[in-house]
Enzyme design. Sequence first.
Site, mmCIF file in Angstrom:
data_model
loop_
_atom_site.group_PDB
_atom_site.id
_atom_site.type_symbol
_atom_site.label_atom_id
_atom_site.label_comp_id
_atom_site.label_asym_id
_atom_site.label_seq_id
_atom_site.Cartn_x
_atom_site.Cartn_y
_atom_site.Cartn_z
ATOM 1 N N GLY A 10 0.841 -1.199 0.000
ATOM 2 C CA GLY A 10 0.000 0.000 0.000
ATOM 3 C C GLY A 10 0.874 1.246 0.000
ATOM 4 N N THR A 125 4.805 2.181 6.205
ATOM 5 C CA THR A 125 3.398 1.834 6.346
ATOM 6 C C THR A 125 2.747 2.798 7.325
ATOM 7 O OG1 THR A 125 1.745 0.311 7.237
ATOM 8 C CG2 THR A 125 3.968 -0.025 8.018
ATOM 9 N N ILE A 126 1.552 3.213 6.959
ATOM 10 C CA ILE A 126 0.820 4.081 7.887
ATOM 11 C C ILE A 126 0.475 3.322 9.163
ATOM 12 C CG2 ILE A 126 -0.138 5.514 6.050
ATOM 13 C CD1 ILE A 126 -2.872 4.138 6.634
ATOM 14 N N ASP A 127 0.471 1.972 9.085
ATOM 15 C CA ASP A 127 0.055 1.166 10.249
ATOM 16 C C ASP A 127 1.084 1.173 11.381
ATOM 17 O OD1 ASP A 127 -2.111 0.539 8.722
ATOM 18 O OD2 ASP A 127 -1.637 -1.583 8.483
ATOM 19 N N ARG A 162 -25.367 12.976 19.011
ATOM 20 C CA ARG A 162 -25.182 11.670 18.363
ATOM 21 C C ARG A 162 -23.920 10.962 18.854
ATOM 22 N NH1 ARG A 162 -26.408 13.674 12.210
ATOM 23 N NH2 ARG A 162 -28.605 13.081 12.172
ATOM 24 N N GLY A 170 -5.674 -0.066 10.097
ATOM 25 C CA GLY A 170 -4.957 -0.831 11.123
ATOM 26 C C GLY A 170 -5.510 -2.234 11.137
ATOM 27 N N ARG A 171 -4.880 -3.068 10.303
ATOM 28 C CA ARG A 171 -5.390 -4.431 10.095
ATOM 29 C C ARG A 171 -5.198 -5.313 11.314
ATOM 30 N NH1 ARG A 171 -3.597 -5.419 4.147
ATOM 31 N NH2 ARG A 171 -1.564 -4.944 5.008
ATOM 32 N N ARG A 266 -23.839 7.473 13.845
ATOM 33 C CA ARG A 266 -23.418 7.637 12.451
ATOM 34 C C ARG A 266 -22.001 7.084 12.268
ATOM 35 N NH1 ARG A 266 -28.070 8.514 11.940
ATOM 36 N NH2 ARG A 266 -29.093 10.304 10.957
ATOM 37 N N VAL A 273 -8.221 7.943 2.593
ATOM 38 C CA VAL A 273 -7.917 9.369 2.855
ATOM 39 C C VAL A 273 -6.679 9.454 3.770
ATOM 40 C CG1 VAL A 273 -8.776 11.378 4.143
ATOM 41 C CG2 VAL A 273 -10.269 10.184 2.556
HETATM 42 O O1 F6P Z 1 -0.992 -1.790 5.092
HETATM 43 C C1 F6P Z 1 -1.451 -0.516 4.992
HETATM 44 C C2 F6P Z 1 -2.942 -0.487 4.782
HETATM 45 O O2 F6P Z 1 -3.284 0.865 4.582
HETATM 46 C C3 F6P Z 1 -3.790 -1.124 5.875
HETATM 47 O O3 F6P Z 1 -3.974 -0.282 6.976
HETATM 48 C C4 F6P Z 1 -5.067 -1.426 5.134
HETATM 49 O O4 F6P Z 1 -5.786 -2.474 5.742
HETATM 50 C C5 F6P Z 1 -4.595 -1.826 3.785
HETATM 51 O O5 F6P Z 1 -3.341 -1.189 3.606
HETATM 52 C C6 F6P Z 1 -5.542 -1.448 2.670
HETATM 53 O O6 F6P Z 1 -5.048 -1.974 1.499
HETATM 54 P P1 F6P Z 1 -5.582 -1.648 0.034
HETATM 55 O O7 F6P Z 1 -4.975 -0.337 -0.375
HETATM 56 O O8 F6P Z 1 -5.102 -2.773 -0.791
HETATM 57 O O9 F6P Z 1 -7.062 -1.526 0.117
#
Ligand code: F6P
Length: 342
Positions: A10, A125-127, A162, A170-171, A266, A273
């Site tokens: 990603g 990685t953003i994660d 609300r 964050g997988r 909601r 993004v």
């Molecule tokens: O590994 C970075 C990440 O942004 C995860 O947080 C997310 O689950 C995944 O990539 C989304 O992947 P894709 O861009 O394939 O939808």
Amino acid sequence: MRLGVLTGGGDCPGLNAVIRAVVRKAKRHYGDEVLGFHDGYRGLLENDFELLDVNRLQHTLPLGGTILGTSRVNPFKLTDGVATVLETVKANELDGLIAIGGEGTLSCSHALFERGLKVVGVPKTIDNDIGATERTFGFDTAVSIATEAIDRLRTTAESHNRIMVVEVMGRHVGHIATWAGLAGGATRTLIPEEPFDIAEVCESLARRHEGGRYASVVVVAEGAKPVEGSMEIPVETFDDFGHVRLGGISYHIAAEIEKRTGYETRVTVLGHVQRGGTPTAFDRVLSTRFGIAAIDAVHDENWGDMVALVNDRIVVVPLADAVADLKHVSPELWDTARQFFA
Ligand code: F6P
């Protein structure tokens, strides 16, 4: 030297800043040739590259995405994939490769290193879930975007009395959720590391609203897990690296909250993004430091290593250590976050 560079997995803010730093020092200091392979390992499988020079990287420091393109193509999933990658390296007389990627790309690079590829890794990685480094670039930017979203959601939540459920990426880890939740003053944060009990979450939200508070913001990491058997969650699908594809659990959580508390709820799924756009100053600097360290590691022949941030210094660590385990939210940080939950 003749080097290859690729960005895999990603995308995330700061990739171009790494490439820029690599090319800058490679050309101006070492006098190298740099081949930029397109779309991660796909470029090596199909011998698809461009020659990179300092001019090509002009104006890219603040630019999101990656000028090289990226993909989650995994040579180990293809017949003759590994042999093809090694042949491309040989045919182009490459002395080494810099692979900029997350857990999937770095694991793949480590496995290729064990089959003879001279490679240095750069953790992105953003994660922020890569082991052996305190930080990956992209994370700071994602946290800033998520925090701004929480701030904005709070004012509309207050106007309407609300509950807002905001889903962040964050997988397997909850770094973005925990940091943004803390920074945005979340009412509750749900992360993969700490399975949640939906009944308890709803009871605490109801208590808070009965006590005269008019709004709540619940931050949910996309990989958040309910206590087993307590709630249904979406069916999982997987990408080429075997990573689960997520997104959408917050709809199920919001439905339960609304049903159990009676308060209007909601959902906002921030999704990609968080990965787009310009990197923060912190990420620009970290990416630049990683890029310079990576080209130096290549010249030091630190093959099979990855550049990393440890005690605020850039060091090299074995790729094997980096991909052995994911880095989870620390108990200390989680305990701090919990102090502010409803
Ligand atoms: O590994 C970075 C990440 O942004 C995860 O947080 C997310 O689950 C995944 O990539 C989304 O992947 P894709 O861009 O394939 O939808």
